[in-house]
Design an enzyme around this catalytic site. Structure first.
Site, PDB file in Angstrom:
ATOM      1  N   GLU A   1      39.438  19.659  28.233  1.00  0.00           N
ATOM      2  CA  GLU A   1      39.150  19.221  29.610  1.00  0.00           C
ATOM      3  C   GLU A   1      38.344  17.920  29.580  1.00  0.00           C
ATOM      4  OE1 GLU A   1      39.594  20.504  33.379  1.00  0.00           O
ATOM      5  OE2 GLU A   1      39.522  18.469  32.589  1.00  0.00           O
TER       6      GLU A   1
ATOM      7  N   HIS B   1      45.073  26.629  32.083  1.00  0.00           N
ATOM      8  CA  HIS B   1      44.476  27.932  31.755  1.00  0.00           C
ATOM      9  C   HIS B   1      44.241  28.735  33.036  1.00  0.00           C
ATOM     10  CE1 HIS B   1      40.523  26.783  33.337  1.00  0.00           C
ATOM     11  NE2 HIS B   1      40.737  25.605  32.796  1.00  0.00           N
TER      12      HIS B   1
ATOM     13  N   ARG C   1      39.119  28.976  26.674  1.00  0.00           N
ATOM     14  CA  ARG C   1      39.823  29.447  27.876  1.00  0.00           C
ATOM     15  C   ARG C   1      41.325  29.110  27.788  1.00  0.00           C
ATOM     16  NH1 ARG C   1      36.238  25.321  29.334  1.00  0.00           N
ATOM     17  NH2 ARG C   1      37.001  23.576  30.602  1.00  0.00           N
TER      18      ARG C   1
ATOM     19  N   HIS D   1      44.040  21.966  30.406  1.00  0.00           N
ATOM     20  CA  HIS D   1      43.055  21.986  31.496  1.00  0.00           C
ATOM     21  C   HIS D   1      43.495  21.113  32.671  1.00  0.00           C
ATOM     22  CE1 HIS D   1      40.297  23.883  28.594  1.00  0.00           C
ATOM     23  NE2 HIS D   1      41.010  23.173  27.744  1.00  0.00           N
TER      24      HIS D   1
HETATM   25  O1  LIG Z   1      35.989  21.454  34.233  1.00  0.00           O
HETATM   26  C1  LIG Z   1      35.995  21.973  35.362  1.00  0.00           C
HETATM   27  O2  LIG Z   1      35.024  22.092  36.121  1.00  0.00           O
HETATM   28  C2  LIG Z   1      37.336  22.427  35.914  1.00  0.00           C
HETATM   29  O3  LIG Z   1      38.060  23.044  34.953  1.00  0.00           O
HETATM   30  C3  LIG Z   1      38.055  21.240  36.463  1.00  0.00           C
HETATM   31  O4  LIG Z   1      37.216  20.758  37.353  1.00  0.00           O
HETATM   32  P1  LIG Z   1      37.718  19.846  38.545  1.00  0.00           P
HETATM   33  O5  LIG Z   1      38.881  20.539  39.166  1.00  0.00           O
HETATM   34  O6  LIG Z   1      36.516  19.800  39.418  1.00  0.00           O
HETATM   35  O7  LIG Z   1      38.056  18.549  37.910  1.00  0.00           O
END
Ligand SMILES: O=C(O)[C@H](O)COP(=O)(O)O
Length: 224
Positions: A101, A20, A71, A171
């Site tokens: 995610e 996203h 998102r 994600h």
């Molecule tokens: O969920 C989140 O904070 C981001 O989309 C991915 O986080 P990260 O790159 O810290 O895993």
């Protein structure tokens, strides 16, 4: 027409993963996980850019898949606003919570920099990029991998075997998990695997639906 466009129009399956666009939580450097926030203005622009890029490479998808988080849905919608021709008029759309995610548990909503100061940069890096490290009351990447792969095997592998063109908008960590599965990346290497916001990676398969190779797309020189 570039070789990649030919590949995306062969009779074999092709799967494109798109992370996203930047979300309002990404913009504030906050852990997001399952918090259902929207794209930032920059994220909308990233979504439109990747839609245009896929159109330049001649992709026409039969199936578009997102997670249950908005998102990813907003990214798909903005890709299609920019490039409606990247989907066939018999497009199937599916949304799977299994592609959400990774759940970041108690870290959700917290600032990533402040969290690193509180728990130590090494520990936070292991939570974010390790395989078995689990943030407090959250998911490890291994947990995410298990739900993503189960959904892929049940819902996506059959249409790969049928030679379909599939777009998955999801994600950073759910895509890292799926890439790990398709490319058979060992756990000790997964910390080096990243997906930028708005990035597209193309996974090609042979006629039997067996994974062949991965390629990243680059902006085509616009002729004329
Ligand atoms: O969920 C989140 O904070 C981001 O989309 C991915 O986080 P990260 O790159 O810290 O895993």
């Amino acid at each position: 027409m570039s070789s990649s466009s030919n590949a995306s129009q062969s009779g074999n399956a092709c799967l494109v993963m798109v992370r996203h666009g930047e979300s309002v939580y990404n913009q504030k450097n906050l852990f997001t996980g399952w918090i259902d926030c929207s794209l930032s203005e920059n994220g909308v622009a990233e979504a439109r850019r990747v839609g245009k890029l896929l159109a330049q490479h001649g992709f026409v998808f039969d199936i578009a898949i997102t997670s249950a988080l908005k998102r990813s849905w907003e990214t798909l919608m903005n890709m299609l606003l920019e490039a409606p021709n990247i989907v066939s008029d018999q497009l199937l759309v599916r949304r799977y919570q299994a592609f959400n995610e990774r759940h970041y548990g108690d870290l959700q909503g917290k600032n990533k920099e402040e969290t690193a100061q509180l728990f130590g940069a090494e520990q936070v890096h292991r939570w974010r990029r390790g395989f078995e490290d689990r943030p407090p009351h959250g998911e490890s990447l291994k947990d995410t991998y298990e739900r993503v792969v189960a959904c892929y095997q049940q819902e996506v592998a059959p249409v790969v075997q049928a030679g379909k063109k599939i777009l998955i908008v999801a994600h950073g960590n759910s895509l890292r998990a799926l890439k790990m599965y398709l490319e058979n990346i060992p756990a000790e290497k997964i910390s080096q695997v990243e997906f930028a916001t708005g990035e597209a990676q193309v996974f090609d398969f042979d006629a039997s639906g067996k994974y062949l190779a991965t390629r990243k797309l680059h902006q085509e020189a616009v002729v004329g």
